[in-house]
Design a protein around this motif. Sequence first.
Motif, PDB file in Angstrom:
ATOM      1  N   UNK A 196       0.822  -1.215   0.000  1.00  0.00           N
ATOM      2  CA  UNK A 196       0.000   0.000   0.000  1.00  0.00           C
ATOM      3  C   UNK A 196       0.852   1.260   0.000  1.00  0.00           C
ATOM      4  N   UNK A 197       1.900   1.264   0.815  1.00  0.00           N
ATOM      5  CA  UNK A 197       2.810   2.415   0.816  1.00  0.00           C
ATOM      6  C   UNK A 197       3.488   2.544  -0.539  1.00  0.00           C
TER       7      UNK A 197
ATOM      8  N   UNK B 204      -3.319  10.159  -9.838  1.00  0.00           N
ATOM      9  CA  UNK B 204      -3.999  10.956 -10.868  1.00  0.00           C
ATOM     10  C   UNK B 204      -5.471  11.135 -10.495  1.00  0.00           C
ATOM     11  N   UNK B 205      -5.858  12.378 -10.341  1.00  0.00           N
ATOM     12  CA  UNK B 205      -7.239  12.690 -10.025  1.00  0.00           C
ATOM     13  C   UNK B 205      -7.602  12.504  -8.561  1.00  0.00           C
ATOM     14  N   UNK B 206      -6.696  12.016  -7.736  1.00  0.00           N
ATOM     15  CA  UNK B 206      -7.027  11.800  -6.326  1.00  0.00           C
ATOM     16  C   UNK B 206      -6.218  12.716  -5.419  1.00  0.00           C
TER      17      UNK B 206
ATOM     18  N   UNK C 218       4.019  13.569   1.509  1.00  0.00           N
ATOM     19  CA  UNK C 218       3.594  12.225   1.918  1.00  0.00           C
ATOM     20  C   UNK C 218       4.033  11.965   3.360  1.00  0.00           C
ATOM     21  N   UNK C 219       5.234  12.445   3.703  1.00  0.00           N
ATOM     22  CA  UNK C 219       5.755  12.237   5.065  1.00  0.00           C
ATOM     23  C   UNK C 219       5.720  13.534   5.865  1.00  0.00           C
TER      24      UNK C 219
ATOM     25  N   UNK D 118      -3.566   8.423   1.383  1.00  0.00           N
ATOM     26  CA  UNK D 118      -3.168   7.702   0.171  1.00  0.00           C
ATOM     27  C   UNK D 118      -3.036   6.207   0.452  1.00  0.00           C
ATOM     28  N   UNK D 119      -2.463   5.860   1.615  1.00  0.00           N
ATOM     29  CA  UNK D 119      -2.332   4.446   1.989  1.00  0.00           C
ATOM     30  C   UNK D 119      -3.721   3.841   2.176  1.00  0.00           C
TER      31      UNK D 119
END
Length: 123
Positions: free
Chosen positions: A40-41, A51-53, A95-96, A109-110
């Motif tokens: 997942x990561x 894309x798009x999210x 992300x972090x 995102x995960x």
Amino acid sequence: MNSPSKFHNQILKREVKRLNKESRNIHQKSAFVILNLYKSFWSSLKKEHHKGRLKFKKNALKPCCVGLSSEYSCASVDDKGENKYSVCKHPELSFFWDTVHPSQSGWHAVYLSLRSSLHRLYK
């Protein structure tokens, strides 16, 4: 650094399979389920996944909160209580949060990557 995680996951899969075999009875399905956070990561950090999210800055691994020098880290203060760290202007693009912990956007995102497999927890 990914090799130990991959090795751990191989052993984990084998042991969970063994545990499920041992604990299974006629009316019970698998007692143990693996949520693959590594996968997942990994997929969350791929650009095409977002894309798009979600949109992350170009260097998704760069943390948002960092020490002002190598002797400091996120949330460090000196003996006078003065901040010895800085926080990026747009945390939602990181992300972090720091060098170890995902940001809120990172965890989201995960989650998006895991979402389709979460139903297995409630069978």
